[in-house]
Design an enzyme around this catalytic site. Structure first.
Site, mmCIF file in Angstrom:
data_model
loop_
_atom_site.group_PDB
_atom_site.id
_atom_site.type_symbol
_atom_site.label_atom_id
_atom_site.label_comp_id
_atom_site.label_asym_id
_atom_site.label_seq_id
_atom_site.Cartn_x
_atom_site.Cartn_y
_atom_site.Cartn_z
ATOM 1 N N LYS A 83 0.862 -1.188 0.000
ATOM 2 C CA LYS A 83 0.000 0.000 0.000
ATOM 3 C C LYS A 83 0.898 1.237 0.000
ATOM 4 O O LYS A 83 1.762 1.399 0.878
ATOM 5 C CB LYS A 83 -0.864 -0.030 1.266
HETATM 6 O O1 G3P Z 1 -8.747 1.532 4.379
HETATM 7 C C1 G3P Z 1 -8.688 2.877 4.767
HETATM 8 C C2 G3P Z 1 -9.422 3.092 6.020
HETATM 9 O O2 G3P Z 1 -8.815 2.379 7.060
HETATM 10 C C3 G3P Z 1 -9.585 4.500 6.428
HETATM 11 O O3 G3P Z 1 -10.721 4.526 7.195
HETATM 12 O O4 G3P Z 1 -12.313 5.337 8.853
HETATM 13 O O5 G3P Z 1 -9.880 5.957 9.016
HETATM 14 O O6 G3P Z 1 -11.318 6.932 7.247
HETATM 15 P P1 G3P Z 1 -11.066 5.780 8.121
#
Ligand code: G3P
Length: 214
Positions: A83
């Site tokens: 990633k």
């Molecule tokens: O895969 C990306 C994700 O983990 C981000 O999520 O909820 O931190 O915006 P969030």
């Protein structure tokens, strides 16, 4: 639509895996920082549980550092996908890694052109963050639709991972527009099968059965 789980928690991954729906796992430095133990061991365990792409993120800012990290991460398991954030240095790294046949997931995508450039650079996956766009009053799911249109226009085979999922409606919307993959936190997976009419129906069937089975 393929289901990935967005977590580095082994218990959550094992539980979701038992449902028979899990096609892959996405992690990031924040998710790994929440778990106890060495991150390499955690990733190794995840690779053993799920036979699919497991995203592990680099933290270097420069392409050379990213490539070194990528090569180390790939020693953990053959199904590790690297990633890489959507920056200039990131795309330089993606372009070099594709020549080594190392799959990359370009992350922190917030615009259609970032997704287009990532695909051209050789990303196997892109991760647009719908929830974080919704948070700032932009429609995250419009971004997914735009990226799908662009990829269809040019027959690009980069897969779109709808990320930053916050609730079941995001999952439904992603499936309705035909997104390739949705990466979902365990808390949301847990809600997907929950329907009050199903629960009531079970309770009623049981109550009726008890009346005649005594
Ligand atoms: O895969 C990306 C994700 O983990 C981000 O999520 O909820 O931190 O915006 P969030």
């Amino acid at each position: 639509m393929k289901f990935f789980i967005d977590t580095a928690n082994i218990k959550e991954i094992e539980t979701a895996h038992q449902l028979g729906i899990l096609d892959g796992v996405t992690t990031n430095p924040t998710l790994l920082s929440r778990e106890k133990g060495d991150y390499r061991e955690i990733l190794k365990q995840i690779c053993k549980i799920v036979d699919g792409p497991i995203s592990a993120e680099v933290i270097s800012d420069d392409s050379e550092g990213m490539i070194k990290e990528a090569e180390k991460l790939r020693e953990i398991g053959d199904n590790i996908v690297i990633k890489i954030p959507c920056t200039k240095q990131g795309l330089i790294a993606v372009n070099k890694l594709r020549n080594e046949e190392i799959l990359c997931n370009v992350t922190l995508i917030f615009s259609p052109v970032q997704a287009l450039m990532s695909a051209r650079a050789g990303a196997a996956f892109v991760s647009p963050f719908v929830g974080r766009l919704d948070d700032i009053q932009h429609d995250g799911m419009n971004l997914i639709q735009d990226i799908m249109t662009i990829y269809d226009n040019y027959c690009m085979d980069t897969e779109i991972i709808v990320a930053s999922i916050r609730h079941p409606i995001h999952v439904v919307q992603a499936a309705l527009i035909g997104a390739d993959i949705c990466t979902i936190p365990f808390s949301v997976i847990d809600k997907l099968l929950n329907h009050p009419l199903t629960n009531n129906g079970i309770a009623n069937f049981k109550a009726d059965w008890e009346k005649v089975s005594k």
